[in-house]
Design an enzyme around this catalytic site. Structure first.
Site, mmCIF file in Angstrom:
data_model
loop_
_atom_site.group_PDB
_atom_site.id
_atom_site.type_symbol
_atom_site.label_atom_id
_atom_site.label_comp_id
_atom_site.label_asym_id
_atom_site.label_seq_id
_atom_site.Cartn_x
_atom_site.Cartn_y
_atom_site.Cartn_z
ATOM 1 C CE LYS A 170 -43.817 -10.152 4.808
ATOM 2 N NZ LYS A 170 -44.219 -11.135 3.767
ATOM 3 C CB SER A 213 -44.556 -8.714 0.594
ATOM 4 O OG SER A 213 -44.730 -9.957 1.242
ATOM 5 C CB SER A 241 -43.755 -12.658 -0.077
ATOM 6 O OG SER A 241 -44.488 -11.727 -0.821
HETATM 7 N N1 GLN Z 1 -45.986 -10.485 -5.131
HETATM 8 C C1 GLN Z 1 -47.115 -11.287 -4.785
HETATM 9 C C2 GLN Z 1 -48.280 -10.401 -4.409
HETATM 10 O O1 GLN Z 1 -48.140 -9.238 -4.515
HETATM 11 C C3 GLN Z 1 -46.783 -12.229 -3.681
HETATM 12 C C4 GLN Z 1 -46.859 -11.623 -2.342
HETATM 13 C C5 GLN Z 1 -46.649 -12.601 -1.260
HETATM 14 O O2 GLN Z 1 -46.165 -13.709 -1.481
HETATM 15 N N2 GLN Z 1 -47.041 -12.219 -0.067
HETATM 16 O O3 GLN Z 1 -49.311 -10.848 -4.016
#
Ligand code: GLN
Length: 489
Positions: free
Chosen positions: A79, A154, A178
């Protein structure tokens, strides 16, 4: 089976036995990336030269009969939130466009040391804020099972690249889901370890009390293999836990003996009206499958679940507003010298700063931390966080592992939720609680919808009890081999 769909563990074995060279593996993956990624959009940067050079080194070491490490020659991808020495790192944001960090994140250094060949940097929501990868400042990433749909987020690129055979395995980060949610929507295994199990040094921060690095793989064993490499104490991260790292692959193998003696908790709050019927059916069938393997299943209560999303979006935005203050355009640029400052100013005048979601969160986070509002919002959220943690403590007095869905729906259409941020936030309902409580959790494929979209089962464990998660997931996967055999179209 073609090289790019072999499990990472198998690829490492073939390199060690000199049946396949690291260079062949690298070329197979680079070729596939060149053919497919223009449309899929899983990578933000492909480091073809770096990967070839490293693969050649591994092959020379194999020829000398040196130990090349447990990931010797395995092509993995990261990532774009992990800093990589001399390799562009953006966190999915224009604000870091063009930055080549001067050092490697600890997890990157550990992967390299274990012989991994790093293919490049993967697409993601800007600063890891999102659930669909649509907040990437650069390009969308498509779900390889259905290219009109999102891969989840994400860590969307981390999940989609592994699903499509554009990397043998990958790393993502999980703050509120994420790693697990994109793993579920893209049909791969994803693990969010216990908070502090893996070093965050060199991981671009979103919400520091929640962020955790996690592996994604096509098999449970591959995820275990990667976690063995990246986990462990790091003096450069004060929150990293000084506990020994178990051989998680042994726990996966132990799953073959069944799940006798194990108690699985099924929280009634995680089967909500409005959730997709096919998801519910697949998850309940998977839990019945665990029972067939010898586990006992017991209904439990996690009564504060309904407050988890609100609590998370206060804590996470507050921490984000503090972490992201460092990207103040002018000072950030000046510290990097004149050329950097000029480039930043140029970018700013083009309006290429933070995207809309990042701005929304900085504003919300700044607001809830304001004096006068702090007690009403941030302190209250911290109290609710404690209640959520206690829910799990109570549950784990009775059960060894909690089983739930990962996401209330399978992968949704690109653009379907972008106009409604709140709907996007609410879809995080099942993944938010584990990081709030600091607990380890994973997503393991448990079926497909009639339309062929992957569905994931979530397993949540006690603090540092990744071994039980791997044992359960290993047992489930071994008994349902189709979950890993069905190739992505
Ligand atoms: N979908 C969640 C957010 O938008 C989690 C994102 C994440 O785990 N980085 O914050």
């Amino acid at each position: 089976m073609s090289l790019h769909y072999l499990p990472a563990a198998r690829q490492a074995e073939l390199v060690r036995r000199r049946e396949v060279s690291a260079r062949e593996l690298a070329e197979a993956h680079l070729g596939r990336i060149a053919a497919l990624d223009g449309d899929l959009g899983t990578y933000l940067h492909v480091d073809a030269d770096g990967a070839r050079a490293r693969a050649n080194e591994i092959d020379r070491a194999v020829a000398r009969r040196d130990d090349v490490g447990s990931l010797g020659g395995v092509p993995v991808a990261l990532k774009d939130i992990f800093v990589t020495r001399a390799v562009p790192t953006t966190a999915g944001s224009r604000i870091l466009d063009g930055w080549r960090p001067p050092y490697d994140a600890t997890v990157v250094a550990r992967l390299r040391q274990a012989g991994a060949v790093i293919l490049g940097k993967l697409n993601m929501d800007e600063f890891a804020m999102g659930s669909s990868n649509e907040n990437s400042a650069f390009r969308p990433c498509k779900n390889p099972w259905d290219r009109a749909r999102v891969p989840g987020g994400s860590s969307g690129g981390s999940a989609a690249s592994v699903a499509a055979g554009l990397a043998a395995a990958s790393l993502g980060t999980d703050t509120g889901g994420s790693v697990r949610q994109p793993a579920s929507l893209s049909g791969v295994v994803g693990v969010k370890p216990t908070y502090g199990r893996v070093s965050r040094y060199g991981v671009i921060a979103f919400a520091s009390s929640l962020d955790q690095v996690g592996p994604l793989g096509r098999t449970v064993e591959d995820a275990a293999l990667l976690l063995e490499v990246i986990a462990g104490h790091d003096p450069l991260d004060a929150t990293s836990i000084p506990a020994i790292v178990p051989r998680y692959r042994d726990d996966v193998a132990r799953g073959a003996d069944g799940l006798g003696g194990l108690v699985v908790g099924l929280p009634r709050e995680y089967f909500v009206p409005g959730m997709d019927a096919e998801v519910e059916r697949a998850v309940r069938a998977a839990v019945a499958g665990l029972e067939t393997l010898g586990a006992r299943v017991r209904e439990i209560a996690l009564p504060h679940t309904e407050y988890a999303v609100a609590c998370y979006y206060l804590v996470a935005t507050a921490e984000a507003s503090s972490n992201l203050a460092r990207y103040d355009g002018v000072r950030y640029g000046l510290r990097r010298g004149d050329a950097g400052a000029l480039a930043d100013m140029y970018a700013e005048t083009r309006g290429a700063g933070f995207g809309a979601e990042v701005k929304r969160r900085i504003m919300l986070g700044t607001y809830v931390l304001r004096s006068g509002y702090y007690d009403a919002y941030y302190r209250k959220a911290q109290q609710v966080r404690t209640l959520i943690k206690r829910d799990f403590e109570r549950a784990f007095a009775e059960v060894d592992v909690v089983a739930t869905p990962v996401s209330p729906t399978p992968a949704f259409r690109l653009g379907e939720k972008t106009g409604d941020p709140l709907a996007m936030y609410l879809a995080d309902i099942f993944t938010i609680s584990a990081p709030l409580a600091g607990l380890p959790a994973m997503s393991v494929p448990c079926g497909f919808t009639a339309a062929g979209l992957p569905i994931g089962l979530q397993l949540i464990g006690r603090t540092l009890d990744e071994p039980t998660l791997f044992r359960v997931a290993g047992a489930y996967e071994a008994a349902n081999e189709w979950t890993t055999r069905r190739p992505c179209p």
